[in-house]
Design a protein around this motif. Structure first.
Motif, PDB file in Angstrom:
ATOM      1  N   ILE A 195       0.847  -1.190   0.000  1.00 43.57           N
ATOM      2  CA  ILE A 195       0.000   0.000   0.000  1.00 43.57           C
ATOM      3  C   ILE A 195       0.886   1.243   0.000  1.00 43.57           C
ATOM      4  N   LYS A 196       0.576   2.155  -0.905  1.00 35.74           N
ATOM      5  CA  LYS A 196       1.299   3.425  -1.002  1.00 35.74           C
ATOM      6  C   LYS A 196       0.287   4.531  -1.263  1.00 35.74           C
ATOM      7  N   ASN A 197       0.258   5.509  -0.378  1.00 36.95           N
ATOM      8  CA  ASN A 197      -0.671   6.636  -0.505  1.00 36.95           C
ATOM      9  C   ASN A 197      -2.123   6.165  -0.646  1.00 36.95           C
ATOM     10  N   GLY A 198      -2.469   5.139   0.086  1.00 39.97           N
ATOM     11  CA  GLY A 198      -3.840   4.641   0.105  1.00 39.97           C
ATOM     12  C   GLY A 198      -4.214   3.727  -1.040  1.00 39.97           C
ATOM     13  N   GLU A 199      -3.329   3.522  -2.003  1.00 38.29           N
ATOM     14  CA  GLU A 199      -3.602   2.634  -3.128  1.00 38.29           C
ATOM     15  C   GLU A 199      -2.964   1.267  -2.881  1.00 38.29           C
ATOM     16  N   THR A 220     -11.703  -8.192  -5.225  1.00 37.78           N
ATOM     17  CA  THR A 220     -13.121  -7.863  -5.407  1.00 37.78           C
ATOM     18  C   THR A 220     -13.644  -7.014  -4.259  1.00 37.78           C
ATOM     19  N   LEU A 221     -13.351  -7.396  -3.023  1.00 37.40           N
ATOM     20  CA  LEU A 221     -13.883  -6.643  -1.887  1.00 37.40           C
ATOM     21  C   LEU A 221     -13.230  -5.267  -1.777  1.00 37.40           C
ATOM     22  N   LEU A 222     -11.955  -5.134  -2.171  1.00 37.82           N
ATOM     23  CA  LEU A 222     -11.308  -3.817  -2.168  1.00 37.82           C
ATOM     24  C   LEU A 222     -11.992  -2.879  -3.152  1.00 37.82           C
ATOM     25  N   ILE A 223     -12.222  -3.359  -4.352  1.00 44.57           N
ATOM     26  CA  ILE A 223     -12.880  -2.535  -5.373  1.00 44.57           C
ATOM     27  C   ILE A 223     -14.294  -2.181  -4.927  1.00 44.57           C
ATOM     28  N   ASN A 224     -15.014  -3.145  -4.356  1.00 44.98           N
ATOM     29  CA  ASN A 224     -16.375  -2.904  -3.907  1.00 44.98           C
ATOM     30  C   ASN A 224     -16.445  -1.881  -2.777  1.00 44.98           C
ATOM     31  N   ASN A 225     -15.336  -1.707  -2.049  1.00 48.03           N
ATOM     32  CA  ASN A 225     -15.311  -0.781  -0.919  1.00 48.03           C
ATOM     33  C   ASN A 225     -14.517   0.486  -1.200  1.00 48.03           C
ATOM     34  N   GLY A 226     -14.311   0.771  -2.472  1.00 48.05           N
ATOM     35  CA  GLY A 226     -13.759   2.065  -2.849  1.00 48.05           C
ATOM     36  C   GLY A 226     -12.260   2.192  -2.868  1.00 48.05           C
ATOM     37  N   TYR A 227     -11.534   1.098  -2.662  1.00 50.67           N
ATOM     38  CA  TYR A 227     -10.080   1.151  -2.741  1.00 50.67           C
ATOM     39  C   TYR A 227      -9.636   1.092  -4.202  1.00 50.67           C
ATOM     40  N   ALA A 242       9.744   1.382  -0.034  1.00 48.50           N
ATOM     41  CA  ALA A 242       9.101   2.697  -0.067  1.00 48.50           C
ATOM     42  C   ALA A 242       7.614   2.637   0.268  1.00 48.50           C
ATOM     43  N   ALA A 243       7.066   1.433   0.457  1.00 47.23           N
ATOM     44  CA  ALA A 243       5.636   1.269   0.725  1.00 47.23           C
ATOM     45  C   ALA A 243       5.298   1.708   2.146  1.00 47.23           C
ATOM     46  N   ASP A 244       4.005   2.016   2.351  1.00 47.95           N
ATOM     47  CA  ASP A 244       3.520   2.371   3.686  1.00 47.95           C
ATOM     48  C   ASP A 244       3.128   1.136   4.481  1.00 47.95           C
ATOM     49  N   GLU A 245       2.502   0.192   3.818  1.00 52.60           N
ATOM     50  CA  GLU A 245       2.086  -1.056   4.460  1.00 52.60           C
ATOM     51  C   GLU A 245       2.244  -2.194   3.461  1.00 52.60           C
ATOM     52  N   ILE A 246       2.469  -3.395   3.983  1.00 46.30           N
ATOM     53  CA  ILE A 246       2.568  -4.598   3.149  1.00 46.30           C
ATOM     54  C   ILE A 246       1.769  -5.699   3.824  1.00 46.30           C
ATOM     55  N   PHE A 247       1.051  -6.477   3.012  1.00 44.12           N
ATOM     56  CA  PHE A 247       0.393  -7.657   3.555  1.00 44.12           C
ATOM     57  C   PHE A 247       0.415  -8.772   2.513  1.00 44.12           C
ATOM     58  N   ILE A 248       0.160  -9.987   2.980  1.00 46.34           N
ATOM     59  CA  ILE A 248       0.117 -11.152   2.109  1.00 46.34           C
ATOM     60  C   ILE A 248      -1.188 -11.890   2.381  1.00 46.34           C
ATOM     61  N   SER A 249      -1.569 -12.781   1.465  1.00 45.23           N
ATOM     62  CA  SER A 249      -2.830 -13.508   1.672  1.00 45.23           C
ATOM     63  C   SER A 249      -2.753 -14.912   1.115  1.00 45.23           C
ATOM     64  N   ASN A 250      -3.470 -15.820   1.771  1.00 41.40           N
ATOM     65  CA  ASN A 250      -3.726 -17.143   1.215  1.00 41.40           C
ATOM     66  C   ASN A 250      -5.055 -17.655   1.745  1.00 41.40           C
ATOM     67  N   ALA A 251      -5.510 -18.777   1.219  1.00 41.24           N
ATOM     68  CA  ALA A 251      -6.851 -19.264   1.516  1.00 41.24           C
ATOM     69  C   ALA A 251      -7.012 -19.746   2.945  1.00 41.24           C
ATOM     70  N   ILE A 252      -5.933 -20.129   3.609  1.00 40.91           N
ATOM     71  CA  ILE A 252      -6.035 -20.646   4.966  1.00 40.91           C
ATOM     72  C   ILE A 252      -5.958 -19.529   5.997  1.00 40.91           C
ATOM     73  N   GLN A 253      -4.957 -18.681   5.901  1.00 35.41           N
ATOM     74  CA  GLN A 253      -4.737 -17.656   6.917  1.00 35.41           C
ATOM     75  C   GLN A 253      -5.426 -16.335   6.613  1.00 35.41           C
ATOM     76  N   GLY A 254      -5.963 -16.201   5.419  1.00 30.17           N
ATOM     77  CA  GLY A 254      -6.555 -14.915   5.063  1.00 30.17           C
ATOM     78  C   GLY A 254      -5.459 -13.900   4.845  1.00 30.17           C
ATOM     79  N   ILE A 270      -4.387   0.453   7.392  1.00 31.60           N
ATOM     80  CA  ILE A 270      -5.327   0.083   6.335  1.00 31.60           C
ATOM     81  C   ILE A 270      -5.521  -1.428   6.307  1.00 31.60           C
ATOM     82  N   VAL A 271      -4.473  -2.177   6.599  1.00 34.98           N
ATOM     83  CA  VAL A 271      -4.567  -3.639   6.577  1.00 34.98           C
ATOM     84  C   VAL A 271      -5.617  -4.140   7.576  1.00 34.98           C
ATOM     85  N   LYS A 272      -5.702  -3.481   8.734  1.00 35.07           N
ATOM     86  CA  LYS A 272      -6.719  -3.884   9.716  1.00 35.07           C
ATOM     87  C   LYS A 272      -8.119  -3.713   9.149  1.00 35.07           C
ATOM     88  N   ASP A 273      -8.342  -2.641   8.422  1.00 39.05           N
ATOM     89  CA  ASP A 273      -9.648  -2.412   7.817  1.00 39.05           C
ATOM     90  C   ASP A 273      -9.940  -3.459   6.747  1.00 39.05           C
TER      91      ASP A 273
END
Length: 292
Positions: A195-199, A220-227, A242-254, A270-273
């Motif tokens: 995530i950089k500058n909210g994108e 899909t859920l990011l686009i549906n919620n205005g991100y 240079a990023a503000d936040e970083i996250f990863i995802s998979n089907a088990i841990q989300g 933003i990741v918490k949201d």
């Protein structure tokens, strides 16, 4: 006394500690297999339509007979039945492996497929965001090829085995994987976002990353919620630093959030949201499934 655990091979349950495969098994010999890992809540496999469709697509690409796989509703019932048989009452991790029938050398004797269902319990309910952020390393010894196999999860996993050893030896929580263009596209077991500058940025499917089921839900859920979601061909260490936040995802841990790469430390705002939105998304999926 512990409860005996069972697996399900081609619809038949058998004890998990019993011999299962022959020496000429093609998954063992050649990695001639695909697999899915699926989170189940209340014995319901989440986003199962996407997992099932990815398996069918992968089987078609590998010229396995797709009709070897039971219809989706029967497969869903077999997963639920095995969870119940194993007396797993919380959230459950399911591994569904598809492998070609035995026989042949590099050239198979046939294209019929077998399927194996395995279950194990999870310690968390829904998608619990990690309280301690992950420290990421960068695995650079080998690169992932960009080809039509890249988007599937196959038993051909030597690159990821070596990356896993690198992670363990260097005491990282997770490691970054690059493609043949030396662009970072994913991690050892997850899709990657920054995530950089909210994108929100993420490597596109043509970069060679796994076409993750959870990735599809999150975009899909990011686009549906205005991100704003920006899909790119990959990234570099400098861009991630240079990023503000970083996250990863998979089907088990989300979703899991990243606290650091090298000497850089990241926020988790933003990741918490996004994680809250994901849990709402999963709850709605379960509600819709139960109503239908």
């Amino acid at each position: 006394m512990s409860v005996p655990q069972y697996i399900c091979l081609n619809g038949q349950k058998t004890k998990a500690d019993q011999p299962l495969l022959m020496a000429d098994n093609r998954a063992f010999r050649y990695g001639d297999a695909l697999f899915e890992t699926i989170r189940c809540i209340h014995q319901i496999p989440l986003f199962f339509e996407d997992h099932y469709q990815r398996l069918l697509s992968g089987m078609s690409m590998l010229k396995m007979q797709t009709h070897s796989l039971p219809p989706i509703e029967i497969m869903r019932e077999q997963i639920s039945s095995l969870i119940n048989k194993n007396r797993l009452f919380g959230d459950v991790r399911v591994r569904l492996t598809i492998f070609r029938e035995d026989g042949g050398l590099y050239t198979p004797n046939g294209n019929k497929a077998n399927y194996l269902i395995e279950t194990s319990g999870l310690d968390t309910h829904y998608y619990t965001l990690n309280s301690k952020g992950l420290l990421l390393g960068n695995y650079t010894e080998d690169n992932k090829s960009i080809n039509r196999f890249s988007r599937f999860k196959s038993a051909n996993s030597l690159l990821f085995v070596l990356a896993g050893l690198f992670k363990k030896e260097n005491r990282f929580d997770e490691v970054l994987i690059s493609n043949e263009k030396n662009l970072i596209i994913e991690t050892l077991a997850s899709n990657l976002y920054w995530i950089k500058n909210g994108e929100v940025y993420t490597p596109r499917r043509t970069s060679g990353c796994v076409e993750g089921v959870m990735r599809k839900q999150i975009i899909t859920l990011l686009i549906n919620n205005g991100y704003k979601v920006v899909e790119v061909e990959g990234t570099s260490i400098n861009e991630l630093l240079a990023a503000d936040e970083i996250f990863i995802s998979n089907a088990i841990q989300g979703i899991q959030w990243v606290v650091g790469i090298e000497n850089k430390r990241y926020f988790c705002k933003i990741v918490k949201d996004i994680n809250r939105l994901l849990n709402d998304w999963a709850a709605n999926y379960l509600m819709d499934f139960q109503e239908n």
